[in-house]
Design a protein around this motif. Structure first.
Motif, PDB file in Angstrom:
ATOM      1  N   ALA A  24       9.094   4.354  21.028  1.00 31.28           N
ATOM      2  CA  ALA A  24      10.259   5.226  20.857  1.00 31.28           C
ATOM      3  C   ALA A  24      10.907   5.580  22.190  1.00 31.28           C
ATOM      4  O   ALA A  24      12.098   5.879  22.242  1.00 31.28           O
ATOM      5  CB  ALA A  24       9.856   6.512  20.125  1.00 31.28           C
ATOM      6  N   ASP A  25      10.136   5.563  23.270  1.00 34.44           N
ATOM      7  CA  ASP A  25      10.630   5.941  24.593  1.00 34.44           C
ATOM      8  C   ASP A  25      10.254   4.832  25.568  1.00 34.44           C
ATOM      9  O   ASP A  25       9.116   4.756  26.028  1.00 34.44           O
ATOM     10  CB  ASP A  25      10.013   7.272  25.014  1.00 34.44           C
ATOM     11  N   VAL A  26      11.206   3.956  25.888  1.00 40.57           N
ATOM     12  CA  VAL A  26      10.920   2.798  26.734  1.00 40.57           C
ATOM     13  C   VAL A  26      10.636   3.240  28.166  1.00 40.57           C
ATOM     14  O   VAL A  26       9.796   2.650  28.856  1.00 40.57           O
ATOM     15  CB  VAL A  26      12.086   1.792  26.698  1.00 40.57           C
ATOM     16  N   ARG A  39      18.257   3.522  26.311  1.00 38.71           N
ATOM     17  CA  ARG A  39      17.994   2.458  25.331  1.00 38.71           C
ATOM     18  C   ARG A  39      16.741   2.755  24.522  1.00 38.71           C
ATOM     19  O   ARG A  39      16.079   1.847  24.029  1.00 38.71           O
ATOM     20  CB  ARG A  39      17.876   1.114  26.057  1.00 38.71           C
ATOM     21  N   SER A  40      16.438   4.031  24.387  1.00 33.43           N
ATOM     22  CA  SER A  40      15.260   4.463  23.636  1.00 33.43           C
ATOM     23  C   SER A  40      15.682   5.213  22.381  1.00 33.43           C
ATOM     24  O   SER A  40      16.572   6.068  22.431  1.00 33.43           O
ATOM     25  CB  SER A  40      14.390   5.382  24.501  1.00 33.43           C
ATOM     26  N   PRO A  41      15.051   4.940  21.250  1.00 36.95           N
ATOM     27  CA  PRO A  41      15.396   5.659  20.012  1.00 36.95           C
ATOM     28  C   PRO A  41      15.250   7.165  20.135  1.00 36.95           C
ATOM     29  O   PRO A  41      16.029   7.913  19.530  1.00 36.95           O
ATOM     30  CB  PRO A  41      14.406   5.088  18.993  1.00 36.95           C
ATOM     31  N   VAL A  42      14.282   7.625  20.930  1.00 36.72           N
ATOM     32  CA  VAL A  42      14.051   9.064  21.036  1.00 36.72           C
ATOM     33  C   VAL A  42      15.263   9.776  21.631  1.00 36.72           C
ATOM     34  O   VAL A  42      15.504  10.965  21.361  1.00 36.72           O
ATOM     35  CB  VAL A  42      12.776   9.339  21.860  1.00 36.72           C
ATOM     36  N   SER A  43      16.054   9.064  22.435  1.00 41.31           N
ATOM     37  CA  SER A  43      17.242   9.669  23.045  1.00 41.31           C
ATOM     38  C   SER A  43      18.413   9.725  22.072  1.00 41.31           C
ATOM     39  O   SER A  43      19.427  10.364  22.358  1.00 41.31           O
ATOM     40  CB  SER A  43      17.649   8.881  24.298  1.00 41.31           C
ATOM     41  N   LYS A  44      18.288   9.046  20.949  1.00 45.00           N
ATOM     42  CA  LYS A  44      19.396   8.947  19.997  1.00 45.00           C
ATOM     43  C   LYS A  44      19.002   9.475  18.620  1.00 45.00           C
ATOM     44  O   LYS A  44      19.588   9.068  17.604  1.00 45.00           O
ATOM     45  CB  LYS A  44      19.850   7.491  19.893  1.00 45.00           C
ATOM     46  N   ALA A  45      18.005  10.349  18.596  1.00 45.79           N
ATOM     47  CA  ALA A  45      17.507  10.844  17.308  1.00 45.79           C
ATOM     48  C   ALA A  45      18.604  11.502  16.484  1.00 45.79           C
ATOM     49  O   ALA A  45      18.609  11.400  15.252  1.00 45.79           O
ATOM     50  CB  ALA A  45      16.351  11.816  17.547  1.00 45.79           C
ATOM     51  N   ASN A  46      19.533  12.140  17.139  1.00 48.40           N
ATOM     52  CA  ASN A  46      20.591  12.841  16.403  1.00 48.40           C
ATOM     53  C   ASN A  46      21.537  11.883  15.688  1.00 48.40           C
ATOM     54  O   ASN A  46      22.265  12.285  14.772  1.00 48.40           O
ATOM     55  CB  ASN A  46      21.390  13.744  17.355  1.00 48.40           C
ATOM     56  N   TYR A  68       8.914  11.788  16.203  1.00 47.39           N
ATOM     57  CA  TYR A  68       8.851  12.714  15.071  1.00 47.39           C
ATOM     58  C   TYR A  68       9.432  14.071  15.465  1.00 47.39           C
ATOM     59  O   TYR A  68      10.244  14.665  14.732  1.00 47.39           O
ATOM     60  CB  TYR A  68       7.406  12.864  14.607  1.00 47.39           C
ATOM     61  N   ASP A  69       9.026  14.569  16.625  1.00 47.84           N
ATOM     62  CA  ASP A  69       9.526  15.868  17.080  1.00 47.84           C
ATOM     63  C   ASP A  69      11.039  15.846  17.281  1.00 47.84           C
ATOM     64  O   ASP A  69      11.738  16.812  16.930  1.00 47.84           O
ATOM     65  CB  ASP A  69       8.839  16.269  18.391  1.00 47.84           C
ATOM     66  N   ALA A  70      11.547  14.733  17.837  1.00 51.63           N
ATOM     67  CA  ALA A  70      12.989  14.635  18.074  1.00 51.63           C
ATOM     68  C   ALA A  70      13.756  14.614  16.756  1.00 51.63           C
ATOM     69  O   ALA A  70      14.814  15.262  16.625  1.00 51.63           O
ATOM     70  CB  ALA A  70      13.293  13.379  18.888  1.00 51.63           C
ATOM     71  N   LEU A  71      13.251  13.895  15.767  1.00 48.97           N
ATOM     72  CA  LEU A  71      13.930  13.849  14.469  1.00 48.97           C
ATOM     73  C   LEU A  71      13.857  15.181  13.742  1.00 48.97           C
ATOM     74  O   LEU A  71      14.833  15.619  13.115  1.00 48.97           O
ATOM     75  CB  LEU A  71      13.323  12.728  13.614  1.00 48.97           C
TER      76      LEU A  71
END
Length: 648
Positions: free
Chosen positions: A534-536, A566-573, A599-602
């Protein structure tokens, strides 16, 4: 209590011509670990060792089985619950001695590690013990993490092997080669560690001759005339460069070294005469427009290399006409499958065949060249009958920049091939690959009524240098859009229902799934990430405690701001579809914190997300209970968010 072990003497095989109605199989049929794996034949061809699934009322795991061909009897000397340790391989050291490779998770000075160990089982006295004795381990500055690296079985000497370890001498961070006595555990040093030499290769005269030298991302292949003598540099190159040359093994002539190198942009096999000042590479074997991978097969009968061993089950590919003739004969007897010899007895009169296809999970046969017989001995997944599985076809589509991407499309049995609910299923790695072979994940999805597309996006292994290079430092860029373009191709072809597409994957595939729903709108209706990244940025930084840190940075990148973007965690919103996260607590490849952070970011943005933690689970779902928990979670998730029947 009743044993439910696969029978190794007799296997009832259902005819491939049987016509079966579509049948929804239980989750357990797909989610369980293989009934049989690691099939290996003793040198005299009299015993077959294998790892079989253990299924008791109150206990599950794996067993080592040793089946005697003449008597038809089996013994089970080793068992594991696949939690404390997992059996990773079997090798016969002699007719009386079986090596058992195992791994388990650990932590060293705060750094998560995977430890490997080597055990031996002697048939004559029914004794199981560690190959390395405590007295030997006391010589080390620290207990070696890897205790299973055999570099030479010492043909003609059944009492000794050569192994390499870290933790000895002045250069304790690098590999020392030791001769280990298999009877009493005594040892002697054969090759002292050299700074930056991370691997050694011996010749057929059992001398340590070639080393792989690595300094950050710079490699040298070095050679010495004998153990501990001054070495010279044969080749040097940078990681991921086209001029790389990798040693594979020596011929009977101690001056002939076989190597893997690029030929017209694709990996091929060469041999080099080390007395030639120019080190001219003579082509031995190549394939058209694909890489040659795997290890060399040495024939003790012909005293020469006869082919390569690669693929899922180390399948043999021969360049020797005699052995190709045997394969051609097998193909006539077994015409509906791809048939691979995976092992010979020492005199090469008996052999093991692995027969498989996109619908056949794999059948093992014992062949006898003298008796001209072929006996089925085990089925890899006994409940996954070929006639119940969905067929896979090889397809090709164009990425948005015009690059051709090879894919593998599986559609459910006996359903119209249009407007199907679909799973996009990119592979892990990412320097790995998919092919038109059996895949239990794919067959599970297809059995539930989904079309499944797997693809070899740029950076995948096996398609030559340019294709591999295109994937370097490309996470979240064209590697990602290659996956999305596969989904759009399915829609344009009328195969996928554009309103019923989910993306799923494991490891890098989990990253691709999360990134897809974070960067596209209205293309996917849900996402499943198993042990996904989730976090490159954090993934790269987490390798600081490992020796391959510089290699990781060269492969993935070291612009940390860009990697975070380019990490999903940065784009959770940006994610507006349901997400399922599954991760093992003792994953040593992708830390569980990756899924925890996602999970926490979402949850922070009140996004629909579920998180399944696998207690003691590893990266590969080695434990049967972890696989079952994973597949049951996926089953419930898909039934809720992507049912295979349209709502009325």
């Amino acid at each position: 209590m009743k044993w439910t072990l696969p029978t190794l003497a007799l296997v009832i095989l259902v005819s491939l011509n049987t016509i079966a109605a579509p049948q929804k199989l239980p989750v357990e049929a797909f989610a369980s670990i293989a009934d049989v794996s690691n099939v290996t034949l003793s040198p005299d061809g009299q015993n077959i060792a294998t790892v079989v699934k253990m299924d008791l009322e109150n206990q599950q795991g794996s067993l080592v089985s040793i089946y005697n061909v003449a008597s038809g009897e089996s013994i089970y000397p080793v068992q594991t619950d696949n939690q404390k340790f997992t059996i990773t391989g079997l090798t016969w050291a002699s007719n009386d001695l079986l090596f058992i490779y195992a791994k388990f998770p650990a932590v060293r000075y705060g750094t998560p590690t995977t430890e490997s160990r080597l055990f031996k089982y002697r048939l004559s006295d029914k004794n199981l013990s560690s190959v390395l004795k405590p007295k030997l381990l006391k010589r080390f500055k620290w207990v070696p993490q890897v205790q299973s690296d055999i570099i030479n079985m010492l043909e003609g000497d059944e009492n000794h092997i050569l192994m390499q370890f870290r933790g000895l001498g002045n250069n304790s961070q690098f590999e020392t080669v030791m001769k280990v006595n298999l009877s009493n555990g005594r040892s002697s040093t054969v090759q002292y560690a050299e700074k930056n030499v991370i691997d050694w290769t011996t010749d057929k005269q059992n001398r340590v001759r070639v080393g792989i030298y690595r300094d950050d991302t710079h490699y040298k292949i070095v050679e010495q005339p004998d153990n501990n003598e001054d070495y010279r540099t044969l080749w040097e190159f940078e990681a991921f460069s086209e001029d790389q040359v990798w040693p594979m093994g020596f011929g009977k002539d101690p001056n002939i070294l076989y190597v893997q190198a690029y030929h017209e942009g694709y990996k091929a096999i060469f041999k080099v005469d080390l007395t030639d000042a120019k080190l001219t590479k003579q082509l031995v074997f190549k394939r058209d427009k694909v890489d040659v991978t795997g290890g060399l097969i040495y024939s003790k009968v012909k005293k020469d290399y006869i082919g390569i061993s690669d693929g899922t089950d180390a399948e043999y590919t021969f360049w020797d006409d005699e052995y190709n003739g045997l394969i051609n004969g097998l193909n006539k007897v077994l015409p509906d499958t791809r048939n691979y010899i995976v092992q010979y007895s020492e005199n090469e009169r008996r052999y093991i065949v692995f027969s498989t296809s996109s619908t056949d999970s794999g059948t093992y046969y014992l062949g006898d060249r003298d008796e001209k017989s072929l006996q089925p001995i085990a089925y890899r997944y006994k409940e996954l009958l070929p006639e119940l599985m969905a067929r896979t076809t090889t397809i090709e589509y164009k990425a948005r920049d015009g690059l051709a991407i090879e894919g593998f499309l599986t559609t459910p049995n006996d359903t119209p091939k249009t407007k199907l609910p679909t799973i996009i299923f990119p592979h892990g790695g990412p320097i790995s690959f998919d092919n038109n072979s059996f895949d239990y994940w794919t067959q599970y999805f297809a059995n539930r009524g989904y079309a499944v597309l797997r693809m070899n996006f740029r950076g995948s292994y096996g398609y030559g240098f340019d294709f591999m290079k295109a994937g370097l430092k490309n996470w979240g860029l064209e590697m990602q859009t290659d996956v999305e373009d596969g989904a759009r191709w399915l829609i344009s072809e009328g195969i996928a229902d554009p309103k019923r597409i989910c993306i799923a994957g494991a490891s890098y595939g989990g990253y691709a799934a999360l990134m897809a729903v974070a960067t596209t709108k209205d293309l996917f209706q849900c996402a499943i990430s198993v042990a996904g990244v989730a976090d490159v940025e954090d993934l790269v930084k987490s390798h600081r405690g490992y020796t391959n840190f510089e290699i990781v940075k060269k492969q993935i990148g070291d612009d940390y701001d860009a990697l975070y973007e380019r990490s999903p965690v940065s784009k959770a919103n940006n994610i507006n579809v349901p997400v399922l996260l599954i991760h093992g607590e003792k994953d040593r490849v992708v830390d569980i914190e990756q899924s925890e952070d996602m999970y926490d970011a979402l949850k922070k943005y009140n996004k629909p997300v579920e998180f399944v933690e696998l207690e003691d689970g590893d990266h590969y779902l080695s434990d049967n209970a972890d696989r079952l928990k994973t597949f049951h979670a996926i089953e419930a998730f898909l039934q809720q968010y992507l049912p295979t029947t349209k709502a009325m």
